[in-house]
Design a protein around this motif. Sequence first.
Motif, PDB file in Angstrom:
ATOM      1  N   ALA A   1      27.432 -95.818  32.551  1.00 20.53           N
ATOM      2  CA  ALA A   1      26.269 -95.820  33.432  1.00 20.53           C
ATOM      3  C   ALA A   1      25.693 -94.426  33.646  1.00 20.53           C
ATOM      4  O   ALA A   1      24.482 -94.265  33.858  1.00 20.53           O
ATOM      5  CB  ALA A   1      26.636 -96.456  34.773  1.00 20.53           C
ATOM      6  N   ASP A   2      26.549 -93.400  33.585  1.00 23.26           N
ATOM      7  CA  ASP A   2      26.063 -92.029  33.791  1.00 23.26           C
ATOM      8  C   ASP A   2      25.556 -91.375  32.516  1.00 23.26           C
ATOM      9  O   ASP A   2      25.223 -90.181  32.502  1.00 23.26           O
ATOM     10  CB  ASP A   2      27.161 -91.168  34.409  1.00 23.26           C
ATOM     11  CG  ASP A   2      28.376 -90.994  33.494  1.00 23.26           C
ATOM     12  OD1 ASP A   2      28.362 -91.556  32.382  1.00 23.26           O
ATOM     13  OD2 ASP A   2      29.326 -90.298  33.899  1.00 23.26           O
ATOM     14  N   GLY A   3      25.483 -92.152  31.422  1.00 18.03           N
ATOM     15  CA  GLY A   3      24.971 -91.626  30.166  1.00 18.03           C
ATOM     16  C   GLY A   3      26.041 -91.095  29.230  1.00 18.03           C
ATOM     17  O   GLY A   3      25.755 -90.777  28.067  1.00 18.03           O
ATOM     18  N   THR A   4      27.282 -90.983  29.701  1.00 19.95           N
ATOM     19  CA  THR A   4      28.377 -90.503  28.858  1.00 19.95           C
ATOM     20  C   THR A   4      28.707 -91.539  27.793  1.00 19.95           C
ATOM     21  O   THR A   4      28.771 -92.731  28.072  1.00 19.95           O
ATOM     22  CB  THR A   4      29.635 -90.229  29.701  1.00 19.95           C
ATOM     23  OG1 THR A   4      29.329 -89.267  30.706  1.00 19.95           O
ATOM     24  CG2 THR A   4      30.769 -89.700  28.830  1.00 19.95           C
TER      25      THR A   4
ATOM     26  N   GLY B   1      34.384 -97.370  34.931  1.00 18.94           N
ATOM     27  CA  GLY B   1      32.977 -97.507  35.255  1.00 18.94           C
ATOM     28  C   GLY B   1      32.270 -98.436  34.300  1.00 18.94           C
ATOM     29  O   GLY B   1      32.706 -98.619  33.155  1.00 18.94           O
TER      30      GLY B   1
END
Length: 508
Positions: A424-427, A465
């Motif tokens: 979700a955080d782009g990682t 996540g």
Amino acid sequence: MKATQNQNTYDVIIAGAGPVGLFLACELALAKCSVLILEKAADPHSPIKQLPFGLRGLSAPSIEALYRRGLLEQLEVHKKLKNPHQNAKQGAERQVGHFAGIPFTEGNVDQSRWEHRLPGSPGPSLMTTMDEMETVLTRRAEALGVEIKRGLAITGFEQNDSGVTVLWDSYSFNSKWLVGCDGARSAVRKLGGFEFAGTEPEFTGYSTRIDLADPEKLNPGRNVTSRGMYLQSQPGYVLMQDFDGGAFHSSEQPVTLQHIQEVLRRVSGTDVTVTALHMATTWTDRARQATTYRNGRIFLAGDAAHIHAPLGGQGLNLGLGDAMNLGWKLAAAIHQQAPGSLLDTYYDERYPVGMQVLDWSRAQVAIMKPDASSRALYAIISDLMNTNDGATYFAGRVWGIHTHYNLGDDQPLLGYSVPDFELADGTRIGKLMSDGRGLLIDFGGDASLKALAATYSHQLKYVSGPAKDQLGLSAVLVRPDGIIAWVAGNEPDFSKLQKAAERWFVRN
């Protein structure tokens, strides 16, 4: 004469500083193992590696391996090249690969059928050169503390229960393990008594740089004829296949201008004239594979373990896969973090992959032979590859999309390369694997999974996540080489996870 002993004892000595030996050294050094590479060639920059026909196509497993170790962005050659199969046709008609010289085009390859390749993942193919691969991997190996000695050809070795003494001339080097990555004529394989079983060649291949008085008599690109094959990638750079049963290559005769002209005229069916010969090397389609990849403390990888015709660039990819598979397992054994059977899984997993590649090579040779039966097969395969189903299948094989290991369970994705999930955080998952540890990916934040990961924290990293596309999964266990060792749907089966973790890792 008594050998002069090097005082250092290394965890691993690797014979051969080609891409396979260098990548294996990087994997071991990343895991804090001490590594010495012994390379018989004094100069790593062979001119033939830099020629246009020195281009190599990396397949999906190799690209993913380099990506996961932060090495992919260091490759530059592909950014400067047009697609090597590029012709006047563009877009959907652009050639993106071949099987036995039969092209498949971009428009016929339906990548949406490869449902586990997520958007944003590295592409399935990429061009590089042997010289570039060795330069990038040498730089990384030296940065990680790998010692490389050039101009040293192994002349013998002795092993016992605790280690290996490697001999060069009047010198000796000590290590816990020895890995032969020293090519098709591997000294380690020969000295180690490995059986190298397989089939004899059908042709002699030639890679040449020549001057022609009348280059217009040769068609550009790859041309399969009634007498063999020739490929003119650029004016003056010509590859040929002459179906002589490998006789000329085996004779070890010098390659002369007159001989090259004779072969080129016969294969092309023209009276083309060669005016100068600048460089030439020969090769064959001999297909052999070591019947075991291990003898005590000695391992084989790359061309030392298997050889075949360089049709479609499968050899480099096969060797890099060996290195990725063996590296983390051997490092775990060195650090006493390996379950008892872990090292045995190197052969169990890589031998079948090698066998498939050898058969893939043999199949290409079978339909390229200059006889009526092969011409008929060639025509049928050509028709098949001009369809969506056919092109997608062949592209998937050439690019290694379906490569997987049989890990003995029917779980979906088990034994396949982990998709490059985007959290979700782009990682992205691939970026989290640069330290060489495994992952337990927990999309749902299950406390029991986090607790289990903590008991393997020396070898396993816990990632929690949601992801943008989880492919219907709630959790995934990933080995250090990026292979999925366990997956869960809606409800994680904790007992299966424990069993998988114990198979591949050792508790803290």
